[in-house]
Write an enzyme that holds these catalytic residues in place. Structure first.
Site, PDB file in Angstrom:
ATOM      1  N   GLY A  13       0.830  -1.219   0.000  1.00 47.92           N
ATOM      2  CA  GLY A  13       0.000   0.000   0.000  1.00 47.92           C
ATOM      3  C   GLY A  13       0.851   1.250   0.000  1.00 47.92           C
ATOM      4  CE1 TYR A 157     -10.320  -0.468   8.311  1.00 51.81           C
ATOM      5  CE2 TYR A 157     -10.993   0.763  10.253  1.00 51.81           C
ATOM      6  CZ  TYR A 157     -10.036   0.432   9.313  1.00 51.81           C
ATOM      7  OH  TYR A 157      -8.770   0.977   9.398  1.00 51.81           O
TER       8      TYR A 157
HETATM    9  P1  NDP Z   1      -5.166   5.134   1.748  1.00 58.28           P
HETATM   10  O1  NDP Z   1      -6.461   4.811   1.095  1.00 58.28           O
HETATM   11  O2  NDP Z   1      -4.618   6.495   1.621  1.00 58.28           O
HETATM   12  O3  NDP Z   1      -4.057   4.084   1.255  1.00 58.28           O
HETATM   13  C1  NDP Z   1      -4.354   2.713   1.190  1.00 58.28           C
HETATM   14  C2  NDP Z   1      -3.241   1.975   0.477  1.00 58.28           C
HETATM   15  O4  NDP Z   1      -3.571   0.574   0.458  1.00 58.28           O
HETATM   16  C3  NDP Z   1      -3.058   2.420  -0.967  1.00 58.28           C
HETATM   17  O5  NDP Z   1      -1.691   2.486  -1.272  1.00 58.28           O
HETATM   18  C4  NDP Z   1      -3.718   1.295  -1.760  1.00 58.28           C
HETATM   19  O6  NDP Z   1      -3.051   1.146  -3.001  1.00 58.28           O
HETATM   20  C5  NDP Z   1      -3.417   0.098  -0.870  1.00 58.28           C
HETATM   21  N1  NDP Z   1      -4.310  -1.015  -1.158  1.00 58.28           N
HETATM   22  C6  NDP Z   1      -5.648  -1.068  -0.972  1.00 58.28           C
HETATM   23  N2  NDP Z   1      -6.125  -2.239  -1.403  1.00 58.28           N
HETATM   24  C7  NDP Z   1      -5.067  -2.951  -1.872  1.00 58.28           C
HETATM   25  C8  NDP Z   1      -4.919  -4.232  -2.452  1.00 58.28           C
HETATM   26  N3  NDP Z   1      -5.965  -5.043  -2.606  1.00 58.28           N
HETATM   27  N4  NDP Z   1      -3.683  -4.640  -2.819  1.00 58.28           N
HETATM   28  C9  NDP Z   1      -2.623  -3.817  -2.655  1.00 58.28           C
HETATM   29  N5  NDP Z   1      -2.690  -2.594  -2.090  1.00 58.28           N
HETATM   30  C10 NDP Z   1      -3.912  -2.180  -1.724  1.00 58.28           C
HETATM   31  O7  NDP Z   1      -5.384   4.753   3.283  1.00 58.28           O
HETATM   32  P2  NDP Z   1      -4.409   4.848   4.563  1.00 58.28           P
HETATM   33  O8  NDP Z   1      -3.047   5.192   4.170  1.00 58.28           O
HETATM   34  O9  NDP Z   1      -5.093   5.690   5.561  1.00 58.28           O
HETATM   35  O10 NDP Z   1      -4.504   3.352   5.068  1.00 58.28           O
HETATM   36  C11 NDP Z   1      -3.370   2.523   5.248  1.00 58.28           C
HETATM   37  C12 NDP Z   1      -3.639   1.564   6.405  1.00 58.28           C
HETATM   38  O11 NDP Z   1      -3.826   2.306   7.592  1.00 58.28           O
HETATM   39  C13 NDP Z   1      -4.878   0.701   6.242  1.00 58.28           C
HETATM   40  O12 NDP Z   1      -4.583  -0.603   6.712  1.00 58.28           O
HETATM   41  C14 NDP Z   1      -5.893   1.382   7.157  1.00 58.28           C
HETATM   42  O13 NDP Z   1      -6.867   0.470   7.628  1.00 58.28           O
HETATM   43  C15 NDP Z   1      -4.978   1.850   8.258  1.00 58.28           C
HETATM   44  N6  NDP Z   1      -5.477   2.929   9.110  1.00 58.28           N
HETATM   45  C16 NDP Z   1      -5.884   4.116   8.558  1.00 58.28           C
HETATM   46  C17 NDP Z   1      -6.342   5.120   9.397  1.00 58.28           C
HETATM   47  C18 NDP Z   1      -6.876   6.404   8.868  1.00 58.28           C
HETATM   48  O14 NDP Z   1      -7.600   7.114   9.610  1.00 58.28           O
HETATM   49  N7  NDP Z   1      -6.548   6.813   7.644  1.00 58.28           N
HETATM   50  C19 NDP Z   1      -6.335   4.958  10.854  1.00 58.28           C
HETATM   51  C20 NDP Z   1      -5.892   3.665  11.310  1.00 58.28           C
HETATM   52  C21 NDP Z   1      -5.458   2.711  10.452  1.00 58.28           C
HETATM   53  P3  NDP Z   1      -3.765   0.802  -4.403  1.00 58.28           P
HETATM   54  O15 NDP Z   1      -5.145   1.361  -4.356  1.00 58.28           O
HETATM   55  O16 NDP Z   1      -2.853   1.462  -5.398  1.00 58.28           O
HETATM   56  O17 NDP Z   1      -3.703  -0.688  -4.492  1.00 58.28           O
HETATM   57  C1  8X3 Z   2      -9.198   4.173  10.701  1.00 59.12           C
HETATM   58  C2  8X3 Z   2      -9.640   4.960  11.862  1.00 59.12           C
HETATM   59  O1  8X3 Z   2     -11.677   5.468  13.321  1.00 59.12           O
HETATM   60  O2  8X3 Z   2     -11.916   5.717  10.916  1.00 59.12           O
HETATM   61  O3  8X3 Z   2      -8.797   2.895  11.101  1.00 59.12           O
HETATM   62  O4  8X3 Z   2     -11.812   3.536  11.906  1.00 59.12           O
HETATM   63  S1  8X3 Z   2     -11.341   4.908  12.001  1.00 59.12           S
END
Ligand code: NDP
Ligand code: 8X3
Length: 258
Positions: A13, A157
């Site tokens: 990601g 989720y």
């Molecule tokens: P973004 O949507 O900005 O980034 C998500 C990344 O995951 C992208 O690079 C996307 O790349 C990749 N991705 C999604 N599906 C796939 C797949 N099937 N195969 C390969 N890559 C994939 O979100 P975040 O950066 O916020 O999220 C990253 C992580 O952090 C996640 O696990 C999320 O649950 C977690 N998280 C996020 C929070 C938030 O508030 N933003 C808080 C807590 C945790 P592409 O689409 O190019 O494949």
């Molecule tokens: C992402 C944070 O609170 O939107 O994991 O689920 S929340």
């Protein structure tokens, strides 16, 4: 002390948000980076940026983490190329939808479970054996505060992130007696493309999630991940939770208009 320099770090990601910020941070610290994501144009652009800015050695792979055979093929290719990672950041993940279970879309559930849990498992299963063989390595899982406290409509989720918590704990138990570390970094609200993805491209609705307070930035999470990876080898940061100061629980955010 920089213990990241010279390591080979695989980031899933890496095309957006937290993974992209971590890739930048690792490259800046002198790591070789293997960048994964499905959007190959973004991978190419980031690779060019990191080579230019840091002279970094970068390998990219446009790959869907849900495709177990593709993950195994990549593992074989990286081994053959001398690019086998000694640090794996399991970051690829998403929320899809925000609905009560009785109104939820099972396709959204498949996508979350297949990416957040099974994708993490495929990547970990592929790369962990070589780490155990070398008796050195580090797996870092990006969990979430949603893996500690669920919230209304967060059901599936949150279940995936509770699952990530269980896997971090379970794999740690499995690795007792090795020097391979397993950690999770669990952020609260981070302003990335996360909510746009959750709301199926509804940018306006996504923007409201981060209104009226100061959310975490992806770079804040990258700082935490760098700290975890940089810890001395006898220190295993089991779980690092970080929240915006304006958030004290999944369901408690102080907003200016509150
Ligand atoms: P973004 O949507 O900005 O980034 C998500 C990344 O995951 C992208 O690079 C996307 O790349 C990749 N991705 C999604 N599906 C796939 C797949 N099937 N195969 C390969 N890559 C994939 O979100 P975040 O950066 O916020 O999220 C990253 C992580 O952090 C996640 O696990 C999320 O649950 C977690 N998280 C996020 C929070 C938030 O508030 N933003 C808080 C807590 C945790 P592409 O689409 O190019 O494949
Ligand atoms: C992402 C944070 O609170 O939107 O994991 O689920 S929340």
């Amino acid at each position: 002390m920089n213990r990241i320099e010279g390591r080979t770090v695989l980031v899933t990601g890496a095309t957006a948000g937290i993974g992209e910020a971590c890739a930048r941070r690792f490259a800046a610290e002198g790591a070789r980076v293997v960048l994964l994501g499905r959007r190959h144009e973004r991978l190419d652009a980031l690779a060019a940026e990191l080579r230019e800015a840091h002279g970094a050695e970068v390998r990219t792979a446009a790959l869907d983490v849900r495709d177990r055979l593709a993950v195994e093929r990549l593992r074989d290719e990286l081994e053959a190329e001398g690019f086998a990672p000694d640090v794996v950041l399991n970051n690829a993940g998403k929320a899809r939808g925000l609905d009560p279970v009785h109104e939820g879309d099972p396709d959204d559930w498949d996508e979350m479970i297949d990416t957040n849990l099974k994708g993490l498992l495929w990547v970990t299963r592929a790369f962990l054996p070589a780490m155990i063989e070398a008796d050195r390595g580090h797996v870092i899982n990006i969990g979430s505060t949603a893996g500690r406290w669920t919230y209304p409509k967060g059901n599936v989720y949150a279940a995936t992130k509770f699952g990530v918590k269980a896997l971090t704990e379970g794999i740690n138990l499995d690795l007792l007696g090795t020097r391979v570390r397993v950690s999770s970094v669990d952020p609260g609200l981070v302003e990335t493309e996360f909510s746009e993805v959750r709301f199926h491209g509804d940018v306006e609705r996504a923007r409201t999630v981060y209104e009226g307070y100061r959310p975490l930035r992806a770079e804040n999470v990258a700082d935490a991940v760098a700290y975890v990876v940089n810890a001395p080898e006898h220190v295993d940061v089991f779980n690092l939770v970080l929240l915006p100061t304006d958030q004290r629980h999944s369901m408690l955010v102080h907003r200016d208009d509150a």
